[in-house]
Design a protein around this motif. Structure first.
Motif, PDB file in Angstrom:
ATOM      1  N   GLY A 108      35.750  96.613  70.084  1.00  0.00           N
ATOM      2  CA  GLY A 108      37.425  97.164  70.162  1.00  0.00           C
ATOM      3  C   GLY A 108      38.191  96.504  70.116  1.00  0.00           C
ATOM      4  N   TRP A 109      37.540  95.245  69.083  1.00  0.00           N
ATOM      5  CA  TRP A 109      38.694  94.126  69.102  1.00  0.00           C
ATOM      6  C   TRP A 109      39.438  94.071  67.612  1.00  0.00           C
ATOM      7  CZ3 TRP A 109      40.185  89.883  72.045  1.00  0.00           C
ATOM      8  CH2 TRP A 109      39.170  89.827  73.064  1.00  0.00           C
ATOM      9  N   GLY A 110      40.789  94.390  67.356  1.00  0.00           N
ATOM     10  CA  GLY A 110      41.279  94.952  65.841  1.00  0.00           C
ATOM     11  C   GLY A 110      41.799  93.275  65.388  1.00  0.00           C
ATOM     12  N   ARG A 111      42.004  93.096  63.997  1.00  0.00           N
ATOM     13  CA  ARG A 111      42.615  92.421  63.302  1.00  0.00           C
ATOM     14  C   ARG A 111      43.594  91.880  63.390  1.00  0.00           C
ATOM     15  NH1 ARG A 111      38.224  90.405  58.502  1.00  0.00           N
ATOM     16  NH2 ARG A 111      40.068  88.493  58.534  1.00  0.00           N
ATOM     17  N   ASP A 112      44.470  90.536  63.233  1.00  0.00           N
ATOM     18  CA  ASP A 112      45.810  90.885  63.089  1.00  0.00           C
ATOM     19  C   ASP A 112      46.236  90.139  61.827  1.00  0.00           C
ATOM     20  OD1 ASP A 112      45.213  87.996  63.224  1.00  0.00           O
ATOM     21  OD2 ASP A 112      46.224  87.913  65.029  1.00  0.00           O
ATOM     22  N   LYS A 113      48.029  90.362  61.689  1.00  0.00           N
ATOM     23  CA  LYS A 113      47.835  89.742  59.934  1.00  0.00           C
ATOM     24  C   LYS A 113      47.642  88.082  59.698  1.00  0.00           C
ATOM     25  CE  LYS A 113      52.718  88.089  62.277  1.00  0.00           C
ATOM     26  NZ  LYS A 113      54.199  88.213  61.567  1.00  0.00           N
ATOM     27  N   TRP A 114      46.817  87.549  60.640  1.00  0.00           N
ATOM     28  CA  TRP A 114      46.663  86.091  60.417  1.00  0.00           C
ATOM     29  C   TRP A 114      45.000  86.721  60.330  1.00  0.00           C
ATOM     30  CZ3 TRP A 114      50.175  86.618  63.745  1.00  0.00           C
ATOM     31  CH2 TRP A 114      51.817  86.419  63.362  1.00  0.00           C
ATOM     32  N   GLY A 115      44.514  87.471  60.305  1.00  0.00           N
ATOM     33  CA  GLY A 115      42.811  87.852  60.608  1.00  0.00           C
ATOM     34  C   GLY A 115      41.833  87.042  61.622  1.00  0.00           C
ATOM     35  N   HIS A 116      42.791  87.359  62.908  1.00  0.00           N
ATOM     36  CA  HIS A 116      42.227  86.444  64.192  1.00  0.00           C
ATOM     37  C   HIS A 116      41.818  87.969  64.330  1.00  0.00           C
ATOM     38  CE1 HIS A 116      43.049  82.772  63.267  1.00  0.00           C
ATOM     39  NE2 HIS A 116      44.235  83.176  63.603  1.00  0.00           N
ATOM     40  N   TYR A 117      41.464  88.200  66.260  1.00  0.00           N
ATOM     41  CA  TYR A 117      40.730  89.052  65.980  1.00  0.00           C
ATOM     42  C   TYR A 117      41.252  89.295  68.021  1.00  0.00           C
ATOM     43  CZ  TYR A 117      37.503  90.473  62.943  1.00  0.00           C
ATOM     44  OH  TYR A 117      36.615  91.243  61.879  1.00  0.00           O
ATOM     45  N   ARG A 118      42.614  90.142  67.967  1.00  0.00           N
ATOM     46  CA  ARG A 118      42.857  90.717  69.172  1.00  0.00           C
ATOM     47  C   ARG A 118      42.572  91.704  69.888  1.00  0.00           C
ATOM     48  NH1 ARG A 118      49.256  89.076  68.333  1.00  0.00           N
ATOM     49  NH2 ARG A 118      48.963  89.595  70.566  1.00  0.00           N
ATOM     50  N   LYS A 119      43.005  91.689  70.908  1.00  0.00           N
ATOM     51  CA  LYS A 119      42.975  92.844  72.332  1.00  0.00           C
ATOM     52  C   LYS A 119      43.868  92.526  73.397  1.00  0.00           C
ATOM     53  CE  LYS A 119      38.357  95.116  73.317  1.00  0.00           C
ATOM     54  NZ  LYS A 119      37.305  95.062  74.355  1.00  0.00           N
ATOM     55  N   GLY A 120      45.180  92.934  73.411  1.00  0.00           N
ATOM     56  CA  GLY A 120      46.265  92.782  74.089  1.00  0.00           C
ATOM     57  C   GLY A 120      45.788  90.628  74.107  1.00  0.00           C
ATOM     58  N   GLU A 121      46.533  90.609  75.159  1.00  0.00           N
ATOM     59  CA  GLU A 121      46.518  88.678  75.251  1.00  0.00           C
ATOM     60  C   GLU A 121      45.987  88.191  75.119  1.00  0.00           C
ATOM     61  OE1 GLU A 121      50.212  87.994  76.268  1.00  0.00           O
ATOM     62  OE2 GLU A 121      50.626  90.357  75.454  1.00  0.00           O
ATOM     63  N   LYS A 122      44.825  88.789  74.311  1.00  0.00           N
ATOM     64  CA  LYS A 122      43.522  87.847  74.361  1.00  0.00           C
ATOM     65  C   LYS A 122      43.118  87.860  73.179  1.00  0.00           C
ATOM     66  CE  LYS A 122      41.415  89.537  78.004  1.00  0.00           C
ATOM     67  NZ  LYS A 122      40.415  90.579  79.224  1.00  0.00           N
ATOM     68  N   ARG A 123      42.490  86.740  72.563  1.00  0.00           N
ATOM     69  CA  ARG A 123      41.811  86.409  71.022  1.00  0.00           C
ATOM     70  C   ARG A 123      40.418  85.657  70.626  1.00  0.00           C
ATOM     71  NH1 ARG A 123      46.198  83.116  67.261  1.00  0.00           N
ATOM     72  NH2 ARG A 123      45.854  80.937  68.048  1.00  0.00           N
ATOM     73  N   PHE A 124      39.863  86.344  69.684  1.00  0.00           N
ATOM     74  CA  PHE A 124      38.996  85.602  68.740  1.00  0.00           C
ATOM     75  C   PHE A 124      39.581  84.713  67.876  1.00  0.00           C
ATOM     76  CE2 PHE A 124      36.144  88.164  71.351  1.00  0.00           C
ATOM     77  CZ  PHE A 124      35.060  87.573  71.712  1.00  0.00           C
ATOM     78  N   LYS A 125      39.907  83.224  67.685  1.00  0.00           N
ATOM     79  CA  LYS A 125      40.327  82.333  66.692  1.00  0.00           C
ATOM     80  C   LYS A 125      39.057  82.377  65.572  1.00  0.00           C
ATOM     81  CE  LYS A 125      43.514  79.452  64.901  1.00  0.00           C
ATOM     82  NZ  LYS A 125      44.971  78.346  65.683  1.00  0.00           N
TER      83      LYS A 125
END
Length: 72
Positions: free
Chosen positions: A14-31
């Motif tokens: 359920g992690w989605g990519r943001d416009k910078w290519g990081h995976y986000r879920k709410g206020e958390k992310r994998f950079k």
């Protein structure tokens, strides 16, 4: 684990990519970088704060399909 394997796991959970290519879920992310991943949370005015990180070569998926190998 490879970067591609991590991306497959993140998308499946359920992690989605943001416009910078990081995976986000709410206020958390994998950079992601080419060799490592950082787990970060949004901390108001402080911006993104790293909680854990690890090299892709040290990461793995546990028997219960959870990511392991991130260090503090």
């Amino acid at each position: 684990m490879t970067k591609a394997e991590f991306e497959t796991w993140a998308t499946k959970h359920g992690w989605g990519r943001d416009k910078w290519g990081h995976y986000r879920k709410g206020e958390k992310r994998f950079k992601l970088s080419s060799t490592a991943v950082r787990y970060e949370v949004k901390a108001g005015d402080a911006g993104w704060v790293r909680l854990r990180s690890g090299y892709f070569s040290k990461l793995s998926i546990s028997a219960d399909d959870k990511l392991s190998g991130l260090k503090y």
